[in-house]
Structure formats: structure tokens, C-alpha cells
Design a protein around this motif. Structure first.
Motif, PDB file in Angstrom:
ATOM      1  N   GLN A   1      14.450 -21.322 -27.347  1.00 54.35           N
ATOM      2  CA  GLN A   1      14.188 -20.085 -28.089  1.00 54.35           C
ATOM      3  C   GLN A   1      13.235 -19.170 -27.318  1.00 54.35           C
ATOM      4  OE1 GLN A   1      12.751 -21.626 -31.822  1.00 54.35           O
ATOM      5  NE2 GLN A   1      14.826 -21.973 -32.635  1.00 54.35           N
TER       6      GLN A   1
ATOM      7  N   SER B   1      22.080 -31.642 -33.146  1.00 58.39           N
ATOM      8  CA  SER B   1      23.168 -30.736 -33.519  1.00 58.39           C
ATOM      9  C   SER B   1      22.707 -29.291 -33.500  1.00 58.39           C
ATOM     10  CB  SER B   1      23.701 -31.100 -34.917  1.00 58.39           C
ATOM     11  OG  SER B   1      24.235 -32.411 -34.914  1.00 58.39           O
ATOM     12  N   SER B   2      21.472 -29.060 -33.977  1.00 63.63           N
ATOM     13  CA  SER B   2      20.929 -27.706 -33.994  1.00 63.63           C
ATOM     14  C   SER B   2      20.758 -27.178 -32.570  1.00 63.63           C
ATOM     15  CB  SER B   2      19.574 -27.704 -34.710  1.00 63.63           C
ATOM     16  OG  SER B   2      18.965 -26.431 -34.653  1.00 63.63           O
TER      17      SER B   2
ATOM     18  N   GLN C   1      12.541 -31.345 -30.158  1.00 65.03           N
ATOM     19  CA  GLN C   1      11.790 -30.187 -30.628  1.00 65.03           C
ATOM     20  C   GLN C   1      11.351 -29.302 -29.461  1.00 65.03           C
ATOM     21  OE1 GLN C   1       8.732 -30.850 -33.649  1.00 65.03           O
ATOM     22  NE2 GLN C   1       9.605 -32.843 -34.117  1.00 65.03           N
TER      23      GLN C   1
ATOM     24  N   SER D   1      24.263 -26.539 -30.980  1.00 64.45           N
ATOM     25  CA  SER D   1      24.954 -25.331 -31.455  1.00 64.45           C
ATOM     26  C   SER D   1      24.395 -24.075 -30.799  1.00 64.45           C
ATOM     27  CB  SER D   1      24.840 -25.234 -32.983  1.00 64.45           C
ATOM     28  OG  SER D   1      23.475 -25.083 -33.362  1.00 64.45           O
ATOM     29  N   GLN D   2      23.104 -24.070 -30.530  1.00 70.17           N
ATOM     30  CA  GLN D   2      22.492 -22.911 -29.901  1.00 70.17           C
ATOM     31  C   GLN D   2      22.843 -22.823 -28.402  1.00 70.17           C
ATOM     32  OE1 GLN D   2      18.293 -22.114 -31.026  1.00 70.17           O
ATOM     33  NE2 GLN D   2      18.489 -23.858 -32.430  1.00 70.17           N
TER      34      GLN D   2
ATOM     35  N   ILE E   1      14.415 -27.347 -28.175  1.00 68.25           N
ATOM     36  CA  ILE E   1      14.752 -26.216 -29.047  1.00 68.25           C
ATOM     37  C   ILE E   1      13.736 -25.090 -28.897  1.00 68.25           C
ATOM     38  CG2 ILE E   1      14.971 -25.494 -31.453  1.00 68.25           C
ATOM     39  CD1 ILE E   1      16.075 -28.286 -32.080  1.00 68.25           C
TER      40      ILE E   1
ATOM     41  N   SER F   1      20.285 -34.385 -36.649  1.00 67.73           N
ATOM     42  CA  SER F   1      20.188 -32.998 -37.107  1.00 67.73           C
ATOM     43  C   SER F   1      19.579 -32.100 -36.036  1.00 67.73           C
ATOM     44  CB  SER F   1      19.342 -32.942 -38.382  1.00 67.73           C
ATOM     45  OG  SER F   1      19.144 -31.616 -38.809  1.00 67.73           O
ATOM     46  N   LEU F   2      18.515 -32.572 -35.407  1.00 66.28           N
ATOM     47  CA  LEU F   2      17.877 -31.786 -34.350  1.00 66.28           C
ATOM     48  C   LEU F   2      18.815 -31.594 -33.162  1.00 66.28           C
ATOM     49  CD1 LEU F   2      14.245 -33.248 -34.338  1.00 66.28           C
ATOM     50  CD2 LEU F   2      14.890 -30.893 -34.872  1.00 66.28           C
TER      51      LEU F   2
END
Length: 352
Positions: free
Chosen positions: A287, A339-340, A280, A343-344, A283, A336-337
Motif C-alpha cells: 500500500q 487472500s487480501s 501484514q 487480490s491486491q 500488505i 484471509s490475510l
């Protein structure tokens, strides 16, 4: 011998009887007067007989003085007396307590006050998100020195003499900001080992009281390290909502180029909660870096000075390998986290 022959004897007996009866009558009045002056008169039971009636010793026509005593009157008086004594004792005790309190207050007023000031949080029991963002950069990243953190605390020599068990006992019995500040100063001076420090921090974070949890966050706010990230992340779910907000702000502080190695270490943890929060942070940091890089401006164009972000998107390429591994995790949330994030970040790799 006939009655006529004994008439002299009978006459003598009759005379004696009359004399005795007369004497009894004469003595009856003074005796009754004496008895009348008594509060209680007790009479012995006596049989009714001719002689008693003859000499006026019977109870007929006599006035009897009676005094009735209630056996419960004494108990009532005793109870009332005890209640009065208890009331007086309570009044004396209250007066003594008030006097003692006044004396103690006067003594406290006379005592010199010593204030232990810990840099970073003067007004609150723990650190807020703004406190962490505005300067608690850590012992390993330009944070406050041990002497600054421990200002007003015990001397270094005193801290060296305190054993690990004594530190645990102190913080457990008196979890205050001042004592936690002393512990932090001792740890940063090397007087307390990491095992003891993080064991105490864990106990604080696991406490049910919000203010005690805040002290645990306060202890690690100036110590950015793999152990600090792990202990906060592992106990994150046990924190109150307010302390979770503070902890989240603290963990986001690891989204920096200088602390990328700590995040990579957290992503390899065997504890799912630690890995989850590390992802988290990656990510959220990415961002933030993406937004910052797109809004980079020139400060003083005549001089050509450029304001650059300390957290830039290109730094996140170092997480790709670990993210690829986590994307295959059996834990659905972690996969899931990962992969997210992958991808970014891969869009940067492709553009390069």
C-alpha cells in the motif's frame, strides 16, 4: 522447811531479779538509739513472756522504722536505661551513615566519568520508531559499522575473551544499553555467534519490564535478517503497547526491495505469529509503494532527474506464489490475510 526458814534465800533471789531488771533498763536506751539510726530494722520474732516484759525486751510502745521497696521500680529503671542507650546508638549509627554517604558522594565526584556512546540512541533506553526509520538500516543493509556501534565499549580483544555464558550472565544481571551495545558490537565483529546473540535477545524481549524489552529491540534494530524478523515477530504479543509500536516500525522496515528475500523466508515459517506479521508487512508495504508510485514527481525538470521509490509495486509480484499457498492455509487469519494481499497484488500482474 517452811517459808520462814527460807526467807533469806527468797530475799536473795528477789534482789538478783531486781538487779537484772535494772541492768536491762539501763542498757535499753543506748541499744534503741543505735537501732534507730539503721535504715531497715529486722526483728527476730520472740515469744511473749513475763521475763521479756519484765526486762523491757518486748515490742510494746516501740516505734518501728519501716522502708518499703517496690520490686518493679528496678525493672522500670532498667527499661528506661535500655531505651536511652538504644536511642543513643541509633543517633550514632545515623551520624555514621550520613558521614559515609557524604564521603562516598565526594569520592564519586572525584572519579572520572566514562560515557559509552552507542550510535542510534543517545537519549533513550530503547529505540523508537523514528530511530529505526532514520538510520538503523542494519548490518546487512548499510547500517552502522561494528566499530561505530561499540564506541566507548571494551576493546575487540576483551570481547573475544568473553564466553557465551559470560555474555548471558552479564546481560541478565546488568541489562543496560551500554552492555547491550557491547554485545551488538561483538556480534557484528564475529566475536559472538548468532545462537548466543539471538538467545540473549529473546530473553530480553520475554522480560516483563518494558525497559528491558526495549533493549531487545535495540539489539536487533541494526540487524535486519531472517532471524531478527523471526525473533521479534514471535515475541511481538508479549511486548508492551509502547514496545509493540516500536517493533511494528522495525518490522515495516522489511518492506523494501532489498529485503524481500527475508520476507519470503518469514512467510514460509512454521510459526503462525511470524507468518501473520510477515503478511501484514507485505500488505502495508504494498500500500505504501502504491501510494508512492502514484505521487512520484520529477525533481529538476531541466535536468530530467526522476525521484523513484525504493519500494515499488512491481517488486511485490515475487510474493504471488507464496501468497497463493498461504491462501489455502488451515489458519483462517493467515488465509484471509494472504487472500487480501493476493487480490491486491494480482491487479499489477494482470495490468502487466
Amino acid at each position: 522447811m517452811s517459808f520462814a526458814d527460807k526467807k533469806l534465800e527468797y530475799a536473795i533471789f528477789a534482789l538478783v531479779a531486781v538487779l537484772i531488771g535494772g541492768l536491762g533498763y539501763l542498757f535499753k536506751t543506748p541499744v534503741q538509739a543505735v537501732l534507730a539510726n539503721q535504715d531497715v530494722v529486722y526483728e527476730m520474732p520472740r515469744p511473749k513472756s513475763f521475763l521479756a516484759t519484765l526486762f523491757g525486751l518486748g515490742l510494746e510502745d516501740r516505734e518501728i522504722s519501716r522502708n518499703y521497696v517496690n520490686p518493679f521500680d528496678k525493672k522500670k529503671k532498667d527499661a528506661a536505661k535500655k531505651a536511652e542507650e538504644a536511642k543513643k546508638a541509633a543517633a550514632v549509627a545515623a551520624k555514621t551513615a550520613q558521614k559515609t554517604a557524604s564521603t562516598k558522594k565526594a569520592d564519586d565526584t572525584k572519579k572520572p566519568k566514562v560515557e559509552a556512546r552507542v550510535v542510534g540512541n543517545d537519549q533513550q533506553n530503547g529505540l523508537s520508531g523514528s530511530d529505526i526509520a532514520n538510520g538503523a538500516n542494519g548490518a546487512f543493509g548499510g547500517g552502522p559499522t561494528a566499530s561505530a556501534v561499540g564506541a566507548g565499549a571494551t576493546s575487540n580483544q576483551d570481547q573475544k575473551d568473553i564466553t557465551a555464558d559470560q555474555w548471558r550472565s552479564l546481560i541478565s544481571s546488568q541489562p543496560t544499553k551500554e552492555n547491550v551495545g557491547k554485545l551488538l558490537a561483538a556480534y557484528m565483529n564475529g566475536d559472538v555467534d548468532a545462537g548466543t546473540f539471538y538467545e540473549i535477545v529473546t530473553d530480553l524481549l520475554k522480560n516483563n519490564k518494558s525497559e528491558t524489552q526495549a533493549l531487545g529491540l535495540y539489539a536487533v534494530a541494526s540487524v535486519y535478517s531472517s532471524q531478527s524478523f523471526t525473533v521479534v515477530a514471535a515475541n511481538y504479543d508479549q511486548l508492551t503497547s509502547e514496545n509493540q509500536s516500536t517493533a511494528h516500525t522495525y518490522l515495516l522496515g522489511y518492506a523494501s526491495s532489498t529485503r524481500s528475500s527475508i520476507l519470503l523466508s518469514a512467510m514460509k515459517s512454521s510459526t503462525a505469529e511470524v507468518v501473520d506479521l510477515a503478511l501484514q508487512v507485505v500488505i502495508a508495504g504494498y500500500q505504501t509503494a502504491k501510494t508512492s508510485s502514484s505521487s512520484t514527481t520529477t525533481d529538476g525538470r531541466s535536468r530530467g532527474n526522476t525521484v523513484t521509490a525504493s519500494n515499488v509495486t512491481s517488486d511485490y509480484t515475487k510474493y504471488v506464489t507464496q501468497l497463493q499457498a498461504l491462501a489455502k492455509s488451515s489458519d483462517a487469519a493467515i488465509a484471509s490475510l494472504a487472500s487480501s494481499a493476493l487480490s491486491q497484488i494480482q491487479t499489477i500482474v494482470a495490468s502487466n
